[in-house]
Design a protein around this motif. Sequence first.
Motif, PDB file in Angstrom:
ATOM      1  N   PHE A 132       0.836  -1.206   0.000  1.00 54.38           N
ATOM      2  CA  PHE A 132       0.000   0.000   0.000  1.00 54.38           C
ATOM      3  C   PHE A 132       0.873   1.260   0.000  1.00 54.38           C
ATOM      4  CE2 PHE A 132      -1.803   3.333   2.780  1.00 54.38           C
ATOM      5  CZ  PHE A 132      -2.853   3.760   1.971  1.00 54.38           C
ATOM      6  N   VAL A 133       1.895   1.278   0.868  1.00 53.26           N
ATOM      7  CA  VAL A 133       2.796   2.435   0.927  1.00 53.26           C
ATOM      8  C   VAL A 133       3.548   2.588  -0.385  1.00 53.26           C
ATOM      9  CG1 VAL A 133       4.790   3.443   2.098  1.00 53.26           C
ATOM     10  CG2 VAL A 133       3.041   2.279   3.423  1.00 53.26           C
ATOM     11  N   LEU A 134       3.978   1.475  -0.970  1.00 52.46           N
ATOM     12  CA  LEU A 134       4.672   1.517  -2.260  1.00 52.46           C
ATOM     13  C   LEU A 134       3.768   2.112  -3.340  1.00 52.46           C
ATOM     14  CD1 LEU A 134       7.015   0.806  -4.161  1.00 52.46           C
ATOM     15  CD2 LEU A 134       6.056  -1.505  -4.347  1.00 52.46           C
ATOM     16  N   TYR A 135       2.499   1.706  -3.335  1.00 48.10           N
ATOM     17  CA  TYR A 135       1.552   2.240  -4.319  1.00 48.10           C
ATOM     18  C   TYR A 135       1.379   3.748  -4.145  1.00 48.10           C
ATOM     19  CZ  TYR A 135      -2.763   2.866  -6.987  1.00 48.10           C
ATOM     20  OH  TYR A 135      -3.706   3.299  -7.893  1.00 48.10           O
ATOM     21  N   LYS A 136       1.297   4.209  -2.886  1.00 51.85           N
ATOM     22  CA  LYS A 136       1.170   5.652  -2.626  1.00 51.85           C
ATOM     23  C   LYS A 136       2.421   6.393  -3.095  1.00 51.85           C
ATOM     24  CE  LYS A 136      -1.772   7.375  -0.537  1.00 51.85           C
ATOM     25  NZ  LYS A 136      -3.039   8.005  -0.992  1.00 51.85           N
ATOM     26  N   ALA A 137       3.604   5.778  -2.892  1.00 49.01           N
ATOM     27  CA  ALA A 137       4.846   6.397  -3.356  1.00 49.01           C
ATOM     28  C   ALA A 137       4.874   6.468  -4.880  1.00 49.01           C
ATOM     29  CB  ALA A 137       6.049   5.607  -2.834  1.00 49.01           C
ATOM     30  N   MET A 138       4.363   5.423  -5.531  1.00 49.95           N
ATOM     31  CA  MET A 138       4.291   5.423  -6.992  1.00 49.95           C
ATOM     32  C   MET A 138       3.391   6.544  -7.489  1.00 49.95           C
ATOM     33  SD  MET A 138       4.035   1.348  -7.884  1.00 49.95           S
ATOM     34  CE  MET A 138       5.504   0.330  -7.983  1.00 49.95           C
ATOM     35  N   LYS A 139       2.249   6.729  -6.818  1.00 49.85           N
ATOM     36  CA  LYS A 139       1.339   7.815  -7.186  1.00 49.85           C
ATOM     37  C   LYS A 139       2.004   9.175  -6.985  1.00 49.85           C
ATOM     38  CE  LYS A 139      -2.841   7.656  -7.456  1.00 49.85           C
ATOM     39  NZ  LYS A 139      -3.804   7.810  -8.577  1.00 49.85           N
TER      40      LYS A 139
END
Length: 327
Positions: A132-139
């Motif tokens: 989830f944190v990785l996805y937010k960082a990608m965004k």
Amino acid sequence: MGEIFELLKRGNRSAMLAAIVNTVIAIIKGVAYMFTGNVAMFAETMHSLGDAANQFFVFFGSALSKKAPTEKFPNGFGRLVNLVLLGAVLIVGIMAFETIREGYHHVLHPTKSGGFIINLIVLGIATLLETFVLYKAMKEVLHEVGKEVSGPTVFVKSFAHLGRAKPATKLVFMEDLVATSGGVLAILAVVIAHFTDYHRLEGIASILIGLMMFFVVGRVFLDNAAGVIGQADEEMESKIGAMVMADPDVKDIQEITVIKEGEDLHVELEIEIDPSLTVAEADDIKDRLHEKIFAENGVADVKIEIDEEDGVMTWQGEKEPAETKTQ
């Protein structure tokens, strides 16, 4: 004190979110390791602790780097985030060393660990949170480069534009990419070791996780060492140069420099214009270019010098397409 709180509001949000999540994950993993003695869980605990400490440093560094220039520091504090990140990777390096050492010890002296179900549940929950944190960082990476993307394409596009992301966001992205990969690796090691009795595999997984952490250390160190020195951004030089040359009144660019300091870009230009233009017209050109360049993401200041056209073309780049000029 009020100024500090105002600066903290401008800190990198991805780093703060990642720091909080990784702190919670580290506590959960640490408790699980105390009950099970699983070396792969120890590796993941060290990894999450290092990430959490690192990302707290990154958040504070990114916030303080936005402090306005002072009389004593007239060039501002933009490079502070690079200095903080250089210090922060030392923490990850120490954690990586401890992870590899513990894994190596387990390979030499393998022991059976308990709590198979606990390990799976904890590692599964941690990996989901880190994803989830990785996805937010990608965004956040895509947001910083002006690309608003949603759905599965976020994973592909974020890798393509990672080089343009802010240093803090890039670090969070890389750390959580390794954290997610490490979580999957730890789960595989726990499952295989449980059903095959090949307990050395947990030690091998710990070593691999430590090596991935060292990869992050090396990559972040090189990126931020260049930022501390003051790195020229060639991609932005080309982009801004093309934008400037698209102006019908600009005849040539004698010199263009874009220096990246932390999250800020500092632009210096020397352009040539028709010598028959009045001072007022030249000033209008300068104002117009200032407005266009400042519209680019990350540009903190622009200095433009004007000279008369000398008939010798210096600019070797390309102009923007014709349709861009009419906007």
